[in-house]
Scaffold this active site. Sequence first.
Site, PDB file in Angstrom:
ATOM      1  N   GLY A   1     -10.060  22.793 -22.545  1.00 43.83           N
ATOM      2  CA  GLY A   1     -11.465  23.152 -22.734  1.00 43.83           C
ATOM      3  C   GLY A   1     -11.680  24.563 -23.233  1.00 43.83           C
ATOM      4  O   GLY A   1     -12.815  25.011 -23.364  1.00 43.83           O
TER       5      GLY A   1
ATOM      6  N   ALA B   1      -8.547  24.265 -31.732  1.00 44.72           N
ATOM      7  CA  ALA B   1      -9.281  24.956 -32.812  1.00 44.72           C
ATOM      8  C   ALA B   1      -8.578  26.269 -33.150  1.00 44.72           C
ATOM      9  O   ALA B   1      -8.419  26.614 -34.327  1.00 44.72           O
ATOM     10  CB  ALA B   1     -10.721  25.227 -32.383  1.00 44.72           C
TER      11      ALA B   1
ATOM     12  N   ASP C   1     -16.229  24.333 -32.137  1.00 44.91           N
ATOM     13  CA  ASP C   1     -14.997  25.012 -31.714  1.00 44.91           C
ATOM     14  C   ASP C   1     -14.368  25.797 -32.870  1.00 44.91           C
ATOM     15  O   ASP C   1     -13.954  26.949 -32.708  1.00 44.91           O
ATOM     16  CB  ASP C   1     -13.951  23.992 -31.239  1.00 44.91           C
ATOM     17  CG  ASP C   1     -14.314  23.346 -29.920  1.00 44.91           C
ATOM     18  OD1 ASP C   1     -15.512  23.211 -29.631  1.00 44.91           O
ATOM     19  OD2 ASP C   1     -13.396  22.969 -29.175  1.00 44.91           O
TER      20      ASP C   1
HETATM   21  C1  MEV Z   1     -14.519  19.928 -27.308  1.00 43.94           C
HETATM   22  O1  MEV Z   1     -14.057  21.275 -27.145  1.00 43.94           O
HETATM   23  C2  MEV Z   1     -16.012  19.942 -27.533  1.00 43.94           C
HETATM   24  C3  MEV Z   1     -16.635  18.577 -27.795  1.00 43.94           C
HETATM   25  O2  MEV Z   1     -18.049  18.795 -27.938  1.00 43.94           O
HETATM   26  C4  MEV Z   1     -16.085  17.935 -29.049  1.00 43.94           C
HETATM   27  C5  MEV Z   1     -16.520  18.668 -30.309  1.00 43.94           C
HETATM   28  O3  MEV Z   1     -17.548  19.379 -30.332  1.00 43.94           O
HETATM   29  O4  MEV Z   1     -15.830  18.484 -31.334  1.00 43.94           O
HETATM   30  C6  MEV Z   1     -16.427  17.620 -26.632  1.00 43.94           C
END
Ligand code: MEV
Length: 337
Positions: free
Chosen positions: A116, A121, A164
């Site tokens: 997370g 990215a 991201d």
């Molecule tokens: C993942 O870090 C974030 C999500 O919103 C997916 C995205 O925005 O590509 C879950």
Amino acid sequence: MTVSSAPGKVYLFGEHAVVYGEPAVPCAIERRATVSVEARDDDHVRVEASDLSLDGFTVEYAGSTDDRPDVNVPAGLVEAAMGYIDAAVEQARDAADVPDAGFDITVESEIPLGAGLGSSAAVTVAGIDAATRELGRSLPPEAIADRAYRAESAVQKGEASRADTFCSAVGGAVRVEGDDCRRIDAPDLPIVVGFDGGAGDTGELVSGVRALKERYDFAADTVETIGDVVRTGERLLDPDAATDVDAADRIAEVGDLMNFNHGLLESLGVSSRSLDSMVWAAREAGAHGAKLTGAGGGGCIAALDPTPETLTALRFTPGCEEAFRAELTTDGVRRLE
Ligand code: MEV
């Protein structure tokens, strides 16, 4: 050899909903992935990775990614990491117009994989920047962000937002809504991160939310409500917004909205027992607010607390493996060599 680094991020608000066109506000943090790239004189790609929250691995392949040797780490994580690196290589080859370029790539990361904090990215952004420059071409951060988005999207089967990758490429706090991506001013927020040592599968978690949203109107409403939370939150962050609330109260209100956002994500099925228990530990320690960050399923929470209380509480919370204060950074992709 060419070396670039790119930062990870925490989401103040809006993950998941951003995939469906709602706004989101991630902030870059000073934990980085560093990618070193050296061109080869054949079309092979050799990747050596360490510190990706796993034991590290080395993989060499030619052209296709099917013929990878066995590696002694969980296959899912290696595949996930390799998918992003492959996609970054493809983007660099395309940007420099050298379709059969081969590389020796080394990835070092301070960002746990799939937790997370935007590891994929950061690796993708730093990888595209380093590999493109190694082939003699240099792209501005916005172009890197766009190519990194295309790379992530390919790996996540079209289920990715620009949030991201844009945040990692340009740094700072950003606001992303569909294709509209910009830097925003934000106060220096006292962010504390708790990490449960686990990881979630972004693709699966995003598909789970999509399935709920298609099945139940109230799940679709929940996604829209997250968008409302973000719109309210961004006004609180804006130092120029006309408001009679003083700076400290504004940060406390940002915390309230983070709590609200976590509840909505929880109801969409993307939290977990350990994420919830870290969120509650932070709240009970007096944090202004706390929420999971990123795709969820396991990984990290972000809490707002200017005092040391949340950090201490998280370090004693069963299920929390690591807790640290996250420095926000205004630097996106950095060119090191
Ligand atoms: C993942 O870090 C974030 C999500 O919103 C997916 C995205 O925005 O590509 C879950």
